[in-house]
Design a protein around this motif. Sequence first.
Motif, mmCIF file in Angstrom:
data_model
loop_
_atom_site.group_PDB
_atom_site.id
_atom_site.type_symbol
_atom_site.label_atom_id
_atom_site.label_comp_id
_atom_site.label_asym_id
_atom_site.label_seq_id
_atom_site.Cartn_x
_atom_site.Cartn_y
_atom_site.Cartn_z
ATOM 1 N N CYS A 1 -13.079 -0.408 78.869
ATOM 2 C CA CYS A 1 -12.152 -0.486 80.060
ATOM 3 C C CYS A 1 -12.913 -1.340 81.177
ATOM 4 N N CYS B 1 -13.482 1.547 84.254
ATOM 5 C CA CYS B 1 -14.600 2.622 84.346
ATOM 6 C C CYS B 1 -15.787 2.316 83.091
ATOM 7 N N CYS C 1 -6.594 2.297 79.218
ATOM 8 C CA CYS C 1 -7.854 2.981 79.101
ATOM 9 C C CYS C 1 -7.295 4.387 78.868
ATOM 10 N N GLN D 1 -9.182 6.965 79.433
ATOM 11 C CA GLN D 1 -10.175 7.706 80.400
ATOM 12 C C GLN D 1 -9.387 7.849 81.748
ATOM 13 N N CYS D 2 -9.311 6.414 82.277
ATOM 14 C CA CYS D 2 -8.894 6.386 83.667
ATOM 15 C C CYS D 2 -7.298 6.142 83.841
#
Length: 140
Positions: A3, A6, A29, A31-32
């Motif tokens: 990413c 992040c 992403c 994650q974020c």
Amino acid sequence: MNCIFCDSPKTQVSNSRGRGSEVWRRRECTQCHSVWTTRETIDFSTSHRIITPSQEAPEHLQRDMLLFMIRDSLQHRNDAETAASHLTDTILTKVLALKTPEIPQAALNEIISETLSAYDPTAAAVYAAKAKFSGPTSLG
Ligand SMILES: [Zn+2]
């Protein structure tokens, strides 16, 4: 790829499409939840060489150099910037269609001339006048 925000390695490609010699990838992403696009293009300077009768070593085909020459011959137009980019892509697509890594200078000039003529005969004339003194490889 990781990413870009992040650094998480948990990213995925949600969409991709190819256009000419380019591939676009929509990345996410997990994650974020950031979203961005990457673009993969052929680096012609590593794949194609221009063969000139007078030179001993072939020169690498440079997209930037080609773009510069095309833009230069379109200076009389308001859309020179975008037109030059599209025309350069068209020329490089035709270069790819030759299916050879070594392009004779004359063949390249013919592709450029034919592409410019179809779009704007004035630009083709400007290019021809300049190419007489310096080919697409000898500027800069
Ligand atoms: Zn992220």
